[in-house]
Design a protein around this motif. Structure first.
Motif, short mmCIF file in Angstrom:
data_model
loop_
_atom_site.label_atom_id
_atom_site.label_comp_id
_atom_site.label_asym_id
_atom_site.label_seq_id
_atom_site.Cartn_x
_atom_site.Cartn_y
_atom_site.Cartn_z
N SER A 1 14.49 14.20 -1.54
CA SER A 1 13.24 13.71 -0.94
C SER A 1 12.76 12.46 -1.66
O SER A 1 13.18 12.16 -2.78
CB SER A 1 12.15 14.80 -1.01
OG SER A 1 11.84 15.08 -2.36
N ILE A 2 11.88 11.73 -0.97
CA ILE A 2 11.27 10.52 -1.51
C ILE A 2 9.76 10.65 -1.39
O ILE A 2 9.25 11.08 -0.35
CB ILE A 2 11.76 9.26 -0.75
CG1 ILE A 2 13.27 9.10 -0.93
CG2 ILE A 2 11.04 8.02 -1.25
CD1 ILE A 2 13.85 7.96 -0.12
N GLU A 3 9.04 10.27 -2.42
CA GLU A 3 7.58 10.30 -2.42
C GLU A 3 7.05 8.92 -2.80
O GLU A 3 7.56 8.29 -3.73
CB GLU A 3 7.06 11.35 -3.40
CG GLU A 3 5.54 11.46 -3.43
CD GLU A 3 5.06 12.50 -4.43
OE1 GLU A 3 3.84 12.68 -4.54
OE2 GLU A 3 5.92 13.11 -5.11
N GLN B 1 4.18 11.75 1.42
CA GLN B 1 4.56 13.01 0.80
C GLN B 1 5.97 13.42 1.25
O GLN B 1 6.42 13.04 2.34
CB GLN B 1 3.57 14.11 1.19
CG GLN B 1 2.12 13.81 0.79
CD GLN B 1 1.98 13.66 -0.72
OE1 GLN B 1 2.63 14.37 -1.49
NE2 GLN B 1 1.14 12.73 -1.15
N PRO B 2 6.67 14.18 0.42
CA PRO B 2 8.03 14.59 0.79
C PRO B 2 8.11 15.37 2.10
O PRO B 2 9.17 15.38 2.73
CB PRO B 2 8.45 15.47 -0.40
CG PRO B 2 7.64 15.00 -1.56
CD PRO B 2 6.32 14.60 -0.95
N ASP B 3 7.01 16.01 2.51
CA ASP B 3 7.06 16.76 3.76
C ASP B 3 6.85 15.89 4.99
O ASP B 3 6.80 16.39 6.11
CB ASP B 3 6.01 17.88 3.74
CG ASP B 3 4.59 17.34 3.57
OD1 ASP B 3 4.42 16.11 3.53
OD2 ASP B 3 3.67 18.17 3.45
#
Length: 607
Positions: free
Chosen positions: A498-500, A546-548
């Protein structure tokens, strides 16, 4: 004097002396027969006594035997125990149920069979001082044609722990033919053949079902020359080395914890071929090892071993698919990479290693990858080129260069012409260059050093002259358009998949226009009215992702719309929340920013 002739004997008188002679001979023969019969009746005890006296004249220590029996064709011993001191250690043996078959006329021992044999060998290194050992060209001879042990319990004490085997043992040799040896238990069979002059041998290890594990061929064409060839199924050999009691316990433990074991699941159908030669009785050894999968070449290496130092030098070469390469070296890769996928590409390179006991492994690695495909979470690359170099294995000094014509981020965004250059020393990663054209501008990573073992990995992405029109178009919201350019910095936090983005900032670098062309309502507020044709001179954006997948965008706009408030300057804040691609749609339609807009208008009117 008158001599009288002797009196004539009657026939009866002549027979009596002969009868006495026959009686005497018969008597002695009877005595001898009785004696022989008595001895023959006690032949077991006689044999036992004779064997014991004979064994005491040999190198055997404290021989003990019992239950001896023999006839003209066979002999039996219920039990035989002895010890033997050799140059390399003490051998102790306890043999039970021994049966020997022989031919007295040709003085030949045909076979020896044993119900059970317990052997223990306490190995000790022999004195191999220079010049002490001489070349031995004696012919090997087994004193029996066939030796069979129904249950052999073998135990060897070595410097690496105890080696054990429990199973069947067979040995068979005929004059002028190779010696054949078989060790077999419930899980495996080990077959060996040795020629009569003991200068050529073969060894085969098979599973109980007949599937081959390894084959070894040894040859000694001259007293000081040795050569060998080994072929093996690599994953099955590794499993055999970990679990087989013949391998000393400490070696099994070391093999089980070796790094390569972690990649065992990725070695299916990988074949190992090894050839080695020595011209000076193993003082120096040279060889070649090759790895193939389903007969397709993977890698090879030239080996050089110096036994005097000792030292092992490896010069390897590889040419294989990227996925094959990653599966082989996965145990040595950083944890962050282990879950990535590599569907395409070819890797070529060289590896040079120098190993010495109790010293760090030295070496260099140079790899080039072509037409590579990679999938890491939401990031996908194809047709990439990679250059990878390890210049110092001890200090873990590495360099990585990447050129990726196409880099896809998620489902909607594709970037082109990515360039990356990084350095790794120990666990510190330095990014020297990262750039790629994006949306009419350029994205660059601010040069920095991070620790790759700390999660998440943090770095800052610099944005230069990003075209606002292309950015809005990529958001897939046709009702909003604009002109202008943006620059700024985006602090990123990269986890495994993931990326934030946290508190990124973008600023307009030149004036432009924002146009919202959504449906017009009767009670439309000033914000929508201004955004119909906002000629801004100042644009500032604060970004969070956010990662989501949730985004937060805070905009600060200053400008004017000639048709709103008579073209007076306005300034307002616009807060957008949601998921792409409906981020702007939900944020703008919320309309909860009329009060700050009016306050900015009033403030601007007082100036």
């Amino acid at each position: 004097m008158t001599v009288k002739p002797p009196a004539l004997q009657t026939p009866t008188e002549q027979v009596k002396p002969r009868r006495r002679i026959f009686l005497r001979v018969g008597f002695w023969l009877l005595i001898i027969g009785v004696a022989v019969g008595a001895v023959w009746g006690q032949r077991g005890a006689v044999l036992q006594w004779a064997l014991k006296q004979g064994l005491q004249q040999t190198a055997l220590l404290s021989p003990k035997l019992s239950g001896a029996w023999f006839d003209f064709q066979q002999a039996e011993l219920a039990n035989l125990q002895f010890s033997l001191q050799t140059d390399t250690g003490l051998v102790t043996a306890e043999l039970e149920g021994i049966k020997a078959d022989y031919d007295l006329r040709s003085v030949r021992l045909n076979s020896i069979k044993m119900a059970k044999a317990r052997l223990r060998f306490a190995y000790q290194a022999a004195d191999t001082a220079a010049g002490r050992q001489q070349a031995n060209d004696e012919v090997f001879a087994l004193p029996v044609q066939q030796l069979s042990i129904e249950q052999l319990e073998l135990e060897v004490d070595t410097p690496w722990g105890t080696s054990r085997f429990t199973g069947r043992f067979d040995a068979n040799v005929q004059q002028g033919k190779p010696l054949f040896i078989l060790l077999a238990d419930a899980d495996q069979s080990i077959k060996a053949e040795v020629n009569p002059r003991f200068n050529h041998a073969t060894l085969a290890v098979e599973q109980s079902g007949g599937r081959g594990i390894l084959d070894l061929d040894l040859d000694r064409p001259a007293p000081t020359r040795l050569q060998s060839n080994l072929t093996a199924n690599l994953p099955e050999v590794l499993q055999w080395l970990q679990s087989n009691s013949l391998v000393p316990v400490e070696l099994r433990r070391a093999i089980s914890t070796a790094t390569i074991i972690r990649s065992q699941a990725n070695l299916a159908n990988v074949q190992l071929s090894l050839s080695a030669q020595s011209k000076d009785n193993l003082a120096n050894l040279k060889g070649r090892v090759e790895l193939t999968r389903n007969q397709a070449y993977l890698a090879s290496a030239e080996l050089a071993l110096n036994a005097a130092k000792p030292q092992l030098v490896v010069d390897g070469h590889l040419d294989l698919l990227l996925g094959e390469f990653v599966s082989l070296v996965k145990p040595w890769l950083p944890e962050a990479i282990t879950n990535w996928q590599f569907p395409a590409g070819q890797v070529m390179g060289t590896v040079r290693l120098n190993w010495q006991p109790k010293r760090p492994l030295k070496g260099e690695i140079y790899l080039n990858g072509y037409q590579l495909g990679m999938l890491a979470g939401p990031v996908k690359a194809d047709d990439a080129y990679i250059r990878f170099a390890v210049k110092d294995l001890v200090k873990l000094a590495m360099q990585l260069e990447v050129d990726a014509p196409n880099l896809q981020l998620g489902q909607e965004t594709t970037l082109h012409n990515l360039h990356l250059k990084t350095r790794l020393k120990n666990r510190d990663l330095s990014v020297d260059r990262f750039s790629l054209p994006a949306l009419g501008g350029q994205l660059l990573v601010v040069p920095d050093t991070v620790n790759i073992d700390q999660r998440p990995v943090k770095f800052t992405l610099e944005v230069k002259n990003l075209d606002l029109a292309q950015l809005l178009d990529s958001l897939n919201y046709p009702q909003l358009s604009g002109t202008g350019t943006l620059s700024g910095k985006l602090p990123l936090r990269l986890a495994l998949d993931s990326i934030e983005l946290k508190d990124g900032k973008l600023t307009g670098t030149r004036p432009g226009v924002l146009r919202y062309q959504g449906p017009v309502s009767d009670n439309e507020n000033l914000a929508f009215s201004a955004l119909r044709n906002l000629q801004y001179h100042s644009l500032q954006a604060k970004l969070n992702y956010q990662p989501d997948g949730h985004y937060q965008v805070g905009l600060r706009l200053e400008g004017k719309n000639p048709r709103v408030l008579s073209g007076h300057a306005v300034a307002f804040n616009l807060n957008l929340n949601g998921l792409l691609p409906d981020l702007l749609q939900k944020g703008i339609l919320a309309g909860d920013f009329e009060k700050p807009i009016l306050e900015q208008v009033k403030a601007a009117g007082r100036h």
